[in-house]
Design an enzyme around this catalytic site. Structure first.
Site, PDB file in Angstrom:
ATOM      1  N   TYR A   1       4.982  -8.491   9.225  1.00 42.19           N
ATOM      2  CA  TYR A   1       5.107  -6.959   8.810  1.00 42.19           C
ATOM      3  C   TYR A   1       5.036  -6.567  10.276  1.00 42.19           C
ATOM      4  O   TYR A   1       4.929  -7.149  11.114  1.00 42.19           O
ATOM      5  CB  TYR A   1       3.629  -6.188   8.226  1.00 42.19           C
ATOM      6  CG  TYR A   1       2.985  -7.046   7.132  1.00 42.19           C
ATOM      7  CD1 TYR A   1       3.752  -6.272   6.175  1.00 42.19           C
ATOM      8  CD2 TYR A   1       2.499  -7.843   7.049  1.00 42.19           C
ATOM      9  CE1 TYR A   1       2.975  -6.277   4.754  1.00 42.19           C
ATOM     10  CE2 TYR A   1       2.505  -8.397   5.776  1.00 42.19           C
ATOM     11  CZ  TYR A   1       2.417  -7.215   4.600  1.00 42.19           C
ATOM     12  OH  TYR A   1       1.996  -8.192   3.352  1.00 42.19           O
TER      13      TYR A   1
ATOM     14  N   ARG B   1      -3.936  -3.890   7.046  1.00 45.01           N
ATOM     15  CA  ARG B   1      -5.841  -2.812   7.656  1.00 45.01           C
ATOM     16  C   ARG B   1      -6.785  -3.420   8.014  1.00 45.01           C
ATOM     17  O   ARG B   1      -7.554  -2.639   9.184  1.00 45.01           O
ATOM     18  CB  ARG B   1      -5.748  -1.709   6.045  1.00 45.01           C
ATOM     19  CG  ARG B   1      -4.634  -0.601   6.151  1.00 45.01           C
ATOM     20  CD  ARG B   1      -5.217  -0.177   4.430  1.00 45.01           C
ATOM     21  NE  ARG B   1      -5.224  -0.796   4.021  1.00 45.01           N
ATOM     22  CZ  ARG B   1      -6.131  -0.463   2.590  1.00 45.01           C
ATOM     23  NH1 ARG B   1      -7.286   0.229   2.631  1.00 45.01           N
ATOM     24  NH2 ARG B   1      -5.764  -1.052   1.445  1.00 45.01           N
TER      25      ARG B   1
ATOM     26  N   ASP C   1      -6.823   3.206   7.788  1.00 39.37           N
ATOM     27  CA  ASP C   1      -5.680   4.200   7.757  1.00 39.37           C
ATOM     28  C   ASP C   1      -5.154   5.018   7.616  1.00 39.37           C
ATOM     29  O   ASP C   1      -6.921   6.235   7.927  1.00 39.37           O
ATOM     30  CB  ASP C   1      -4.316   3.273   6.467  1.00 39.37           C
ATOM     31  CG  ASP C   1      -4.491   3.864   5.411  1.00 39.37           C
ATOM     32  OD1 ASP C   1      -5.402   3.948   4.772  1.00 39.37           O
ATOM     33  OD2 ASP C   1      -4.119   2.742   4.382  1.00 39.37           O
TER      34      ASP C   1
ATOM     35  N   ASP D   1       0.877  -0.962  -0.296  1.00 39.88           N
ATOM     36  CA  ASP D   1       0.024   0.025   0.091  1.00 39.88           C
ATOM     37  C   ASP D   1       0.941   1.324   0.087  1.00 39.88           C
ATOM     38  O   ASP D   1       1.564   0.877   0.405  1.00 39.88           O
ATOM     39  CB  ASP D   1      -0.924  -0.064   1.249  1.00 39.88           C
ATOM     40  CG  ASP D   1      -1.654  -1.123   1.288  1.00 39.88           C
ATOM     41  OD1 ASP D   1      -2.529  -1.243  -0.100  1.00 39.88           O
ATOM     42  OD2 ASP D   1      -2.287  -1.783   2.192  1.00 39.88           O
TER      43      ASP D   1
END
Length: 235
Positions: free
Chosen positions: A81, A187, A95, A53
């Protein structure tokens, strides 16, 4: 590195900057390579192995030449992540792309409750991707439809969270490392954690650290132009 080697196959491990799309990162690298290796053909093969993203940073794998055939295999590999979420508030994009909405009192939330909630998400889970995502709906990207104000219905899908660890709590912020399978949206994970806590949450920071055997920390860092560095590994 030569033009012949690039066509035979290279794997570039890019550390994608904030606010760049994955497409922009690939184009930046392609432009740089074609400028330095003028003998590369016009239809030089290059592509990334999994979108990151714009509001995320970290590992973006780009394959060239014959190694573009490796892309599906790399995309299927587990990911890791580092994520930071903020509880007590939400955003439409899950987000920082959209402004905060729905502020909620979170003063009754305890660290024990947070840890227990995070444990619930480890394993196979049902997850609904965010409307602001690259998933195609009737040939259109979901984020394009959402940004035009059109109503977008996203279908839930099963995904796997392998682990959530390195949890740090400094309310309203919670950070952690998450290992997950293909197709997981961090997200959506942030949003769902907030819903489970009953106070809402959204993703404030995201950095991809690993894809399968590849890690941001594994290779030497170099600079591509002024503001974009990359890690190179030849296979």
């Amino acid at each position: 590195m030569t033009a012949e080697e690039l066509q035979s196959g290279y794997i570039f491990l890019l550390d994608k900057p904030l606010d760049w799309t994955s497409f922009q990162a690939v184009n930046k690298l392609k432009y740089k390579l074609k400028r330095e290796f003028k003998e590369l053909p016009k239809k030089f093969k290059i592509g990334h192995a999994g979108t990151l993203d714009p509001r995320a940073t970290g590992l973006l794998i780009v394959c060239t030449g014959k190694f573009t055939k490796k892309i599906p295999e790399i995309q299927d590999a587990p990911k890791e992540y580092w994520a930071e979420i903020k509880i007590g508030v939400q955003t439409e994009s899950y987000d920082t792309e959209k402004p905060e909405i729905l502020p909620t009192d979170f003063s009754n939330i305890t660290e024990s409750q947070i840890n227990q909630t995070l444990e619930k998400f480890v394993g196979e889970i049902d997850q609904t991707p965010p409307v602001f995502s690259a998933i195609k709906i009737d040939g259109n990207r979901a984020y394009d439809l959402a940004r035009k104000g059109q109503e977008v219905e996203m279908k839930s899908r099963k995904t796997t969270i392998h682990y959530i660890n390195n949890i740090e709590i400094n309310l309203p912020f919670i950070s952690f490392t998450v290992g997950c399978g293909k197709g997981t949206y961090i997200r959506s994970l942030a949003h769902d954690i907030g819903q489970e806590l009953g106070v809402g949450a959204y993703l404030t920071q995201l950095r991809r650290t690993k894809i399968g055997e590849y890690s941001v920390d594994d290779a030497k860092s170099e600079y591509l132009d002024n503001d974009f560095h990359f890690l190179i590994e030849k296979k």
